[in-house]
Design a protein around this motif. Structure first.
Motif, PDB file in Angstrom:
ATOM      1  N   GLU A 186       0.828  -1.204   0.000  1.00  0.00           N
ATOM      2  CA  GLU A 186       0.000   0.000   0.000  1.00  0.00           C
ATOM      3  C   GLU A 186       0.861   1.253   0.000  1.00  0.00           C
ATOM      4  OE1 GLU A 186       0.742  -1.086   2.933  1.00  0.00           O
ATOM      5  OE2 GLU A 186       1.281   0.782   3.939  1.00  0.00           O
ATOM      6  N   ASN A 187       0.336   2.289  -0.563  1.00  0.00           N
ATOM      7  CA  ASN A 187       1.028   3.573  -0.624  1.00  0.00           C
ATOM      8  C   ASN A 187       0.857   4.269   0.717  1.00  0.00           C
ATOM      9  OD1 ASN A 187       1.961   6.092  -1.034  1.00  0.00           O
ATOM     10  ND2 ASN A 187       0.734   6.505  -2.871  1.00  0.00           N
ATOM     11  N   SER A 188       1.881   4.182   1.537  1.00  0.00           N
ATOM     12  CA  SER A 188       1.732   4.657   2.914  1.00  0.00           C
ATOM     13  C   SER A 188       1.508   6.159   2.972  1.00  0.00           C
ATOM     14  CB  SER A 188       2.966   4.291   3.725  1.00  0.00           C
ATOM     15  OG  SER A 188       4.084   4.984   3.221  1.00  0.00           O
ATOM     16  N   PHE A 189       1.827   6.832   1.928  1.00  0.00           N
ATOM     17  CA  PHE A 189       1.685   8.277   1.884  1.00  0.00           C
ATOM     18  C   PHE A 189       0.293   8.730   2.289  1.00  0.00           C
ATOM     19  CE2 PHE A 189       3.353  12.256   0.748  1.00  0.00           C
ATOM     20  CZ  PHE A 189       2.352  12.995   0.151  1.00  0.00           C
ATOM     21  N   LEU A 219      -2.036   6.751   3.936  1.00  0.00           N
ATOM     22  CA  LEU A 219      -2.679   5.871   4.909  1.00  0.00           C
ATOM     23  C   LEU A 219      -2.642   6.477   6.304  1.00  0.00           C
ATOM     24  CD1 LEU A 219      -3.797   3.005   5.601  1.00  0.00           C
ATOM     25  CD2 LEU A 219      -1.440   2.362   6.044  1.00  0.00           C
ATOM     26  N   HIS A 220      -3.798   6.453   6.966  1.00  0.00           N
ATOM     27  CA  HIS A 220      -3.870   6.989   8.320  1.00  0.00           C
ATOM     28  C   HIS A 220      -4.643   6.038   9.209  1.00  0.00           C
ATOM     29  CE1 HIS A 220      -2.202  10.963   7.357  1.00  0.00           C
ATOM     30  NE2 HIS A 220      -2.710  10.720   6.171  1.00  0.00           N
ATOM     31  N   ILE A 221      -4.388   6.181  10.506  1.00  0.00           N
ATOM     32  CA  ILE A 221      -5.128   5.379  11.471  1.00  0.00           C
ATOM     33  C   ILE A 221      -5.817   6.312  12.447  1.00  0.00           C
ATOM     34  CG2 ILE A 221      -4.962   3.668  13.312  1.00  0.00           C
ATOM     35  CD1 ILE A 221      -2.700   2.418  11.877  1.00  0.00           C
ATOM     36  N   ILE A 279      -7.354  11.168  14.495  1.00  0.00           N
ATOM     37  CA  ILE A 279      -6.186  10.465  13.974  1.00  0.00           C
ATOM     38  C   ILE A 279      -5.241  10.217  15.150  1.00  0.00           C
ATOM     39  CG2 ILE A 279      -4.204  10.703  12.411  1.00  0.00           C
ATOM     40  CD1 ILE A 279      -6.671  10.619  10.791  1.00  0.00           C
ATOM     41  N   ILE A 280      -4.581   9.072  15.150  1.00  0.00           N
ATOM     42  CA  ILE A 280      -3.677   8.809  16.285  1.00  0.00           C
ATOM     43  C   ILE A 280      -2.385   9.596  16.143  1.00  0.00           C
ATOM     44  CG2 ILE A 280      -4.560   6.516  16.796  1.00  0.00           C
ATOM     45  CD1 ILE A 280      -2.103   5.341  15.454  1.00  0.00           C
ATOM     46  N   PHE A 281      -1.831   9.924  17.281  1.00  0.00           N
ATOM     47  CA  PHE A 281      -0.567  10.645  17.308  1.00  0.00           C
ATOM     48  C   PHE A 281       0.585   9.662  17.179  1.00  0.00           C
ATOM     49  CE2 PHE A 281      -2.394  14.150  20.295  1.00  0.00           C
ATOM     50  CZ  PHE A 281      -3.207  14.579  19.275  1.00  0.00           C
ATOM     51  N   ASN A 282       1.718  10.232  16.858  1.00  0.00           N
ATOM     52  CA  ASN A 282       2.958   9.499  16.861  1.00  0.00           C
ATOM     53  C   ASN A 282       3.207   8.984  18.272  1.00  0.00           C
ATOM     54  OD1 ASN A 282       4.813   8.819  15.018  1.00  0.00           O
ATOM     55  ND2 ASN A 282       5.616  10.885  14.742  1.00  0.00           N
ATOM     56  N   PRO A 288     -11.658   0.177   2.114  1.00  0.00           N
ATOM     57  CA  PRO A 288     -11.070   1.319   1.403  1.00  0.00           C
ATOM     58  C   PRO A 288     -12.126   2.342   0.998  1.00  0.00           C
ATOM     59  CG  PRO A 288     -10.269  -0.759   0.505  1.00  0.00           C
ATOM     60  CD  PRO A 288     -11.379  -1.106   1.457  1.00  0.00           C
ATOM     61  N   LEU A 326      -4.485  17.395   5.696  1.00  0.00           N
ATOM     62  CA  LEU A 326      -3.624  16.336   5.195  1.00  0.00           C
ATOM     63  C   LEU A 326      -4.216  15.769   3.926  1.00  0.00           C
ATOM     64  CD1 LEU A 326      -2.981  14.317   8.469  1.00  0.00           C
ATOM     65  CD2 LEU A 326      -1.280  15.629   7.218  1.00  0.00           C
ATOM     66  N   ARG A 355      -6.695   7.067   2.694  1.00  0.00           N
ATOM     67  CA  ARG A 355      -7.387   5.953   3.330  1.00  0.00           C
ATOM     68  C   ARG A 355      -7.213   6.067   4.827  1.00  0.00           C
ATOM     69  NH1 ARG A 355      -6.197  -0.466   2.200  1.00  0.00           N
ATOM     70  NH2 ARG A 355      -7.779  -1.236   3.636  1.00  0.00           N
ATOM     71  N   VAL A 398      -7.911   3.774   8.246  1.00  0.00           N
ATOM     72  CA  VAL A 398      -8.380   2.602   8.982  1.00  0.00           C
ATOM     73  C   VAL A 398      -8.678   3.088  10.385  1.00  0.00           C
ATOM     74  CG1 VAL A 398      -7.710   0.373   9.937  1.00  0.00           C
ATOM     75  CG2 VAL A 398      -7.051   0.974   7.600  1.00  0.00           C
TER      76      VAL A 398
END
Lengths: 236, 236
Positions: A4-7, A9-11, A50-53, A85, A103, A107, A109
């Motif tokens: 997958e294109n991680s660019f 992708l978010h969680i 969105i989750i933080f680092n 997706p 951002l 996608r 998840v």
DNA sequence: ACAAAAGTGTTTGGAGTACACCCATGA
DNA sequence: TCATGGGTGTACTCCAAACACTTTTGT
């Protein structure tokens, strides 16, 4: 091999926050509105982020709840992740994401949690840019929420049913500190979709060692006042 | 506001594949080895994979199982996501990831599934670059697996216990097509960590409408041969 | 014959379910 | 005094658990 294109992708973490107003089971939803020349809408979504680092999933859920309610030590339980997706493909959802996250989102998840909290007059919600309100779970089924949040709530409801089956004391997370047996019976019935017999229910709860009768009765009711009880944890 | 650096974020799916050999509950693990001048190890991991673009989570789990076993229609159930930022911090895990994915990996959130399959002599595993084997779940507790896979297996075991409680017929996913009541009792007891009474168990299963007695008995046993049964789905 | 597991009923206790009346209180 | 919900006991049913001996088969 297609990785997958991680660019893009978010969680995220979303919370289905349940409350009980003495009568109905409610879920906390956040108002979401877009005011644009050609886009104008006003709907609702689940509290989430969105989750933080360097943030664990449970931590993220906890943070979301604390930011929203100011409360700590809320009962939280992860129940399912949603990663279809297509779940972020609705144009209004895409627009809203672009406006609020700044951002490029391809996608998301999401990891979903249930939370159980006591509805309290004193509770003040601090939703960043909109307001939060309780909605009857039955009304929600007829509403069209953001993303796949209708589906998430439905699964969340199933989840707390299972949880309460395994650990009946979770119901006390939804009740005020002092409550009547009727209240307990009603929340029990609402969650299980049953209609318990009053006498049998009394018999059952009288066997619960963690339920302690107080020397107080409810006040301000236009009929005989009911006895108040409290929940006592096993290992204090 | 700290948003995670998506550059290094990935999502994977891991499968805890359960099987039953007639005696013990087993889990399928993949050999993992690194042979480097200064690094040499050989341990085990769960079958899993980074998810593809445009692939739903359930699809990814299904793909992993099909690639590994060649089987389709395996019973799969998502049970929990693991996202602790430290779960990929072990040096050997980092090294292995770099070698196998060719990606810069900062963080992997994994969505875990349980799968139930019938252990069969004919089953051939096609693990890409290593081999797969069944391991007794009790032995696994003493082994040190890759990442947080010990923890994932533990939670997966709890999950199938709950699942089987709700839907007892899931046990048939683990048994051969023709089986004896003893086999059914043993797998039942292994999963629930109980020791059922033989007569009470017979009584219980005799009330299961989906269990049909065959006109066959087992063969090659050094004692009285037991009757064989099969499972018949409700709506064929 | 013997070893090893298959197969088979009855009893008992506890939990769930159905069911109806009097009590306390405020309006 | 009346309306409203609070509080209480008994009988029946059903399910789970305890418990031991005979049967079949291969060696």
């Amino acid at each position: 091999m297609a990785i997958e294109n991680s660019f893009t992708l978010h969680i995220s973490v979303d919370c289905v926050v349940f409350g009980f107003d003495g009568e109905k089971l409610k879920v906390l939803l956040i108002e979401r509105s877009i005011n644009e020349p050609n886009e104008l809408y006003n709907d609702k979504k689940l509290p989430g982020s969105i989750i933080f680092n360097n943030e664990d999933l449970d931590e993220a859920a906890s943070r979301i709840l604390t930011e929203l309610t100011g409360l700590k030590n809320i009962y939280l339980s992860q129940f399912k992740s949603f990663g279809n997706p297509g779940r972020t493909s609705n144009p209004r959802d895409i627009l809203w994401l672009e406006r609020t996250t700044q951002l490029k989102i391809g996608r998301i998840v999401t990891v979903a949690y249930t939370a159980l909290i006591k509805i309290d007059r004193k509770l003040v919600f601090n939703a960043a840019d909109s307001s939060a309100n309780w909605y009857d779970i039955k009304e929600i089924a007829k509403m069209q929420l953001a993303f796949d949040h209708n589906q998430i709530i439905e699964k969340g409801l199933e989840h707390i049913r299972h949880q309460v089956n395994l650990e009946p004391h979770l119901l006390f997370e939804l009740l005020p500190k002092k409550f009547t047996i009727s209240q307990l019976r009603i929340i029990h019935d609402v969650v299980h979709q049953t209609r318990s017999d009053v006498r049998n229910f009394q018999k059952k709860v009288s066997q619960m060692p963690y339920l302690v009768m107080l020397d107080e009765v409810e006040e301000g009711v236009p009929h005989r006042a009911a006895r108040l009880y409290k929940y006592k944890r096993k290992n204090p």
